[in-house]
Write an enzyme that holds these catalytic residues in place. Structure first.
Site, PDB file in Angstrom:
ATOM      1  CE  LYS A 107      -3.951  -2.184   0.417  1.00  0.00           C
ATOM      2  NZ  LYS A 107      -5.221  -1.675  -0.665  1.00  0.00           N
ATOM      3  CE  LYS A 123      -6.152 -15.085  -8.453  1.00  0.00           C
ATOM      4  NZ  LYS A 123      -7.095 -15.485  -7.255  1.00  0.00           N
ATOM      5  CE  LYS A 156     -13.839  -7.746  -7.296  1.00  0.00           C
ATOM      6  NZ  LYS A 156     -15.230  -8.415  -6.143  1.00  0.00           N
TER       7      LYS A 156
HETATM    8  P1  ADP Z   1     -11.039 -10.908  -7.152  1.00  0.00           P
HETATM    9  O1  ADP Z   1     -10.031  -8.522  -7.014  1.00  0.00           O
HETATM   10  O2  ADP Z   1     -10.634 -11.393  -7.905  1.00  0.00           O
HETATM   11  O3  ADP Z   1     -12.823 -10.223  -6.931  1.00  0.00           O
HETATM   12  P2  ADP Z   1     -10.031 -12.169  -4.422  1.00  0.00           P
HETATM   13  O4  ADP Z   1      -8.955 -12.065  -4.301  1.00  0.00           O
HETATM   14  O5  ADP Z   1     -10.846 -10.936  -3.938  1.00  0.00           O
HETATM   15  O6  ADP Z   1     -10.402 -11.818  -5.873  1.00  0.00           O
HETATM   16  O7  ADP Z   1     -10.394 -13.352  -4.119  1.00  0.00           O
HETATM   17  C1  ADP Z   1     -11.091 -13.493  -3.374  1.00  0.00           C
HETATM   18  C2  ADP Z   1     -10.874 -15.377  -2.703  1.00  0.00           C
HETATM   19  O8  ADP Z   1     -11.603 -15.818  -3.926  1.00  0.00           O
HETATM   20  C3  ADP Z   1     -10.166 -15.208  -2.450  1.00  0.00           C
HETATM   21  O9  ADP Z   1      -9.302 -15.740  -1.540  1.00  0.00           O
HETATM   22  C4  ADP Z   1      -9.795 -16.892  -3.482  1.00  0.00           C
HETATM   23  O10 ADP Z   1     -10.247 -17.726  -2.737  1.00  0.00           O
HETATM   24  C5  ADP Z   1     -10.754 -16.879  -4.503  1.00  0.00           C
HETATM   25  N1  ADP Z   1     -10.658 -16.681  -6.437  1.00  0.00           N
HETATM   26  C6  ADP Z   1     -10.693 -15.543  -7.260  1.00  0.00           C
HETATM   27  N2  ADP Z   1     -10.421 -15.753  -8.187  1.00  0.00           N
HETATM   28  C7  ADP Z   1     -10.002 -17.082  -7.964  1.00  0.00           C
HETATM   29  C8  ADP Z   1      -9.728 -17.996  -8.771  1.00  0.00           C
HETATM   30  N3  ADP Z   1     -10.325 -16.935 -10.329  1.00  0.00           N
HETATM   31  N4  ADP Z   1     -10.272 -19.222  -9.073  1.00  0.00           N
HETATM   32  C9  ADP Z   1     -10.134 -19.729  -7.900  1.00  0.00           C
HETATM   33  N5  ADP Z   1     -10.537 -19.419  -6.482  1.00  0.00           N
HETATM   34  C10 ADP Z   1     -10.417 -17.482  -6.597  1.00  0.00           C
END
Ligand code: ADP
Ligand code: TRP
Length: 329
Positions: A111, A194, A197
């Site tokens: 951060k 993967k 968001k």
């Molecule tokens: P984002 O920022 O993409 O929404 P996060 O890092 O906040 O994803 O994800 C929260 C949780 O969701 C992670 O700890 C993980 O367990 C799961 N997760 C997110 N993206 C994936 C993915 N592509 N495949 C499997 N699990 C995922």
């Protein structure tokens, strides 16, 4: 029965990666554990959300998780800021958390690098608040993704330190919750890595069918296999991996056979994949909207969650105060 707890960031719009990688496991976890799930809205203040967005974000994310199967009858689902005991425990734990160790936290350092204009004290003590979230219910287990492992490690340290300083065996030393099976990695639609968001390659549970069709049809593929039974390159394998999650066995073997025979038409595969995703997400999307639009239901659930969370938190706080040496005059 073990107490398991997870905090949820109020950032809404769950995608298929979140669902298959985390939320689906939470839903299962409820069956044989005493679960607490809360929306970490105090934590979200580190990024200074607008007051008019704060509750809106919480409502959105709550609707999504409940629509996916978090069950207010089986678990305690609440909002962090509904529970002042957590703020008190945060203050108390903060007295035994050292600035040096907080400054060395990876997420904090990141951060500082990324947003040098907003290095607030809340960011520095993020791990202390997270420890308070966990210890306030004396949780045994916490499901954590890679990025949160260090925070859980610090929670363990703070709990051990408290027990040592006051010569008690009060706090459980929380461990990572192990889902038992291999965690699925949900791929994105852009050919590599993967679904995420921030990667801009995600299909959200709330996406309308036409949005899903458009996203899937744009997915990266290749020119098609040159030899029979060849290994699939990553972008193509990704589409098959998504099919494994949402399509039935016959569909998957049909397209596998076509691929192996060098007769695959990616357009057909994408059309089928899009429809299968839509069949999977539509009932969830409808539930999300129903719950989101039913303020009475949401308010009722939040009231029950708040009461249960406060009951558990008050007990911890009064015991902790006694251990520390506060006594009524
Ligand atoms: P984002 O920022 O993409 O929404 P996060 O890092 O906040 O994803 O994800 C929260 C949780 O969701 C992670 O700890 C993980 O367990 C799961 N997760 C997110 N993206 C994936 C993915 N592509 N495949 C499997 N699990 C995922
Ligand atoms: N920091 C977590 C995240 O960013 C959310 C969170 C807050 C949490 N408090 C927690 C997770 C306690 C587990 C336990 O995802």
């Amino acid at each position: 029965m073990q107490t398991v707890l997870s905090g949820i960031r109020p950032t809404g719009n769950l995608h298929l990666g979140n669902y298959f990688g985390a939320v689906k496991n939470f839903v299962k976890m409820q069956e044989n554990n005493n679960c607490y799930f809360f929306i970490a809205d105090y934590h979200s203040l580190t990024t200074h959300p607008k007051p008019e967005d704060l509750q809106e974000n919480v409502r959105k994310v709550l609707s999504e998780y409940i629509a996916c199967g978090l069950d207010p009858e089986k678990s305690t689902i609440y909002i962090q800021s509904d529970m002042p005991q957590v703020a008190e425990l945060y203050l108390l734990l903060g007295m035994n958390a050292y600035v040096g160790e907080l400054e060395r936290t990876t997420t904090f350092k990141e951060k500082v690098r990324k947003q040098p204009e907003n290095v607030n004290a809340g960011l520095l003590t993020y791990a202390v608040l997270m420890a308070a979230d966990i210890l306030i219910h004396n949780a045994h287990k916490v499901p954590v993704g890679k990025d949160q492992e260090q925070h859980l490690e610090m929670t363990r340290k703070f709990a051990q330190r408290f027990n040592r300083i006051y010569e008690v065996d009060y706090f459980n030393i929380p461990e990572p919750y192990n889902f038992g099976e291999k965690l699925v990695k949900v791929p994105g639609l852009d050919g590599s890595g993967k679904m995420g968001k921030s990667e801009g390659n995600a299909i959200s549970l709330i996406d309308e069918p036409k949005v899903i069709r458009k996203k899937v049809m744009k997915a990266v593929t290749d020119a098609g296999p040159a030899e029979q039974n060849s290994t699939k390159p990553e972008p193509v394998q990704n589409l098959f991996s998504l099919m494994e999650l949402v399509s039935n066995k016959d569909t998957i073997s049909y397209f596998n056979d076509k691929y192996n025979a060098c007769e695959i038409r990616y357009g057909d595969l994408k059309k089928q994949l899009a429809e299968d995703i839509i069949v999977f997400t539509t009932p969830i999307r409808e539930r999300i909207l129903d719950i989101y639009n039913n303020s009475e239901y949401l308010n009722k659930i939040m009231k029950i969650g708040k009461e249960k969370a406060i009951e558990s938190g008050s007990k911890t706080i009064s015991e902790v105060r006694k251990i520390i040496g506060f006594k009524p005059f």
